[in-house]
Motif scaffolding. Sequence first.
Motif, PDB file in Angstrom:
ATOM      1  N   PRO A 266       0.640  -1.606   0.532  1.00 49.24           N
ATOM      2  CA  PRO A 266       0.187   0.076   0.031  1.00 49.24           C
ATOM      3  C   PRO A 266       0.574   1.296   0.357  1.00 49.24           C
ATOM      4  O   PRO A 266       0.212   2.167  -0.157  1.00 49.24           O
ATOM      5  CB  PRO A 266      -1.090  -0.039   0.978  1.00 49.24           C
ATOM      6  N   GLU A 267       2.004   1.048   0.476  1.00 48.96           N
ATOM      7  CA  GLU A 267       2.870   2.631   0.654  1.00 48.96           C
ATOM      8  C   GLU A 267       3.200   2.840  -0.895  1.00 48.96           C
ATOM      9  O   GLU A 267       4.276   4.453  -0.984  1.00 48.96           O
ATOM     10  CB  GLU A 267       4.350   2.671   2.029  1.00 48.96           C
ATOM     11  N   LYS A 268       3.471   1.928  -1.684  1.00 51.45           N
ATOM     12  CA  LYS A 268       3.942   2.095  -2.641  1.00 51.45           C
ATOM     13  C   LYS A 268       3.152   2.391  -4.079  1.00 51.45           C
ATOM     14  O   LYS A 268       3.324   2.545  -5.444  1.00 51.45           O
ATOM     15  CB  LYS A 268       4.914   1.329  -2.701  1.00 51.45           C
ATOM     16  N   ILE A 269       1.787   2.596  -3.862  1.00 46.29           N
ATOM     17  CA  ILE A 269       0.584   2.586  -4.723  1.00 46.29           C
ATOM     18  C   ILE A 269       0.721   4.224  -5.076  1.00 46.29           C
ATOM     19  O   ILE A 269      -0.041   4.145  -6.189  1.00 46.29           O
ATOM     20  CB  ILE A 269      -0.983   2.301  -4.430  1.00 46.29           C
ATOM     21  N   ASP A 270       1.188   5.374  -4.500  1.00 52.72           N
ATOM     22  CA  ASP A 270       1.379   6.254  -4.981  1.00 52.72           C
ATOM     23  C   ASP A 270       1.800   6.550  -6.442  1.00 52.72           C
ATOM     24  O   ASP A 270       1.801   7.420  -7.022  1.00 52.72           O
ATOM     25  CB  ASP A 270       1.670   7.329  -3.907  1.00 52.72           C
ATOM     26  N   ASP A 271       3.326   5.865  -6.624  1.00 51.94           N
ATOM     27  CA  ASP A 271       3.947   5.504  -7.610  1.00 51.94           C
ATOM     28  C   ASP A 271       3.659   4.918  -8.670  1.00 51.94           C
ATOM     29  O   ASP A 271       4.140   5.266  -9.901  1.00 51.94           O
ATOM     30  CB  ASP A 271       5.158   5.872  -7.301  1.00 51.94           C
ATOM     31  N   ILE A 272       2.755   4.243  -8.280  1.00 54.83           N
ATOM     32  CA  ILE A 272       1.415   3.755  -9.417  1.00 54.83           C
ATOM     33  C   ILE A 272       0.823   4.516 -10.005  1.00 54.83           C
ATOM     34  O   ILE A 272      -0.414   4.772  -8.875  1.00 54.83           O
ATOM     35  CB  ILE A 272       2.044   2.225  -9.119  1.00 54.83           C
ATOM     36  N   GLU A 273       0.213   4.402 -11.377  1.00 58.09           N
ATOM     37  CA  GLU A 273      -0.997   5.584 -12.377  1.00 58.09           C
ATOM     38  C   GLU A 273      -1.092   3.666 -13.006  1.00 58.09           C
ATOM     39  O   GLU A 273      -0.709   2.706 -13.939  1.00 58.09           O
ATOM     40  CB  GLU A 273      -0.534   5.544 -13.287  1.00 58.09           C
ATOM     41  N   LEU A 274      -2.428   3.335 -12.605  1.00 55.39           N
ATOM     42  CA  LEU A 274      -3.160   2.285 -13.665  1.00 55.39           C
ATOM     43  C   LEU A 274      -4.230   2.785 -14.868  1.00 55.39           C
ATOM     44  O   LEU A 274      -4.873   3.488 -14.793  1.00 55.39           O
ATOM     45  CB  LEU A 274      -3.842   1.075 -12.862  1.00 55.39           C
ATOM     46  N   GLU A 275      -4.145   2.265 -16.213  1.00 53.63           N
ATOM     47  CA  GLU A 275      -4.979   2.399 -17.012  1.00 53.63           C
ATOM     48  C   GLU A 275      -6.165   0.859 -16.626  1.00 53.63           C
ATOM     49  O   GLU A 275      -5.829   0.290 -17.075  1.00 53.63           O
ATOM     50  CB  GLU A 275      -4.211   2.553 -18.103  1.00 53.63           C
TER      51      GLU A 275
END
Length: 341
Positions: A266-275
């Motif tokens: 959960p702490e790394k979800i800010d760096d990932i953008e989902l399409e």
Amino acid sequence: MSGIAIAALVILILLVAIILIILLTPITYAIEVNGRSPYKGEVKVNWLWRVLSVHLAYLEGKPLFKQVYLLGKQRIGPIRDYEDWLNHRVEQEFNASMAEEEMDAVKSEAKATEPGVGGTDHTNETDERSDTGTEKTVKEPVVEKVTFDKEGKVQDTVYKTDEHGETVMREVPVDEAKTDDTQSGESAKGADDVKASSTEAPKSSIDKFWWAKHVKNVALWEQLMLIGKRSYLHSKPRDMFVEGRFGLGDPFRTGMLASAIYAIWPEKIDDIELEYAKFHAEGSGHIKGRIILGVLAWYGTRFALSQPVRALLSDVIHVLWTKQKERRAARLQEKKLQVQD
């Protein structure tokens, strides 16, 4: 303190230091990937500088870079490629020079053996040798009559005699004589086979399925899972980073991926953008970690000293020792039978 004691103490200290260095120096690994043009990928594994070193790198538009060091010597890489090329080149030059020398020797020998040039004509030697050659033969008595018993075994053999009462002999080739000897010895061979079959090998005292109880032992499987878990927690990556824009082309599957990321990382979800609407893969990341052999050795020692593993090792040693004793007894029995024969 004597000089011998001091030398022994120094050697002992050096051995302990070497063992500690081997056990406590970590094996580091790193994986880096860049999914944006120019695409790049890199893998590194290092331990004790160049005792073990693996480096693989790829950059878009360039060949794969490979470099492997083992025990301080390069096994794969530019230096090793040059050494292989140089050795191959030297071998080619050596083979070419040897071929030229052999060709010159053949030409000089052929010139020396030409008729009328001081050589000797050997063309008819082979024909003369083949004409004078004789086939090897042996003498054996001529059989006149053979009688058999009820079981079909040879009971009596009568040989042919001449008017003086002497046994008539004939000459046969060596190959035919060997064939006759083989046929005459079939009955003796059959008797030996019957004797061998009557002497059965002693049955082994080891249960055929001695290992089944260990396979069914739940405690052993618990120990296996425990050491696997401990090894994974120790060697798992210490530094992980992923950023970019990703999509699987299916909203449902992309949603499942998003839920997994939120649950696990959960702490790394800010760096990932989902399409969600279309397939997309663009980003970068790295994984870094280390493995300490001393920790793995400690886990392995605890695993080996656990009760189910000790029981398994005890049974394995017992089975191997018993089989070795049975093989020795079988060899002694075979030697006794040979002496009796």
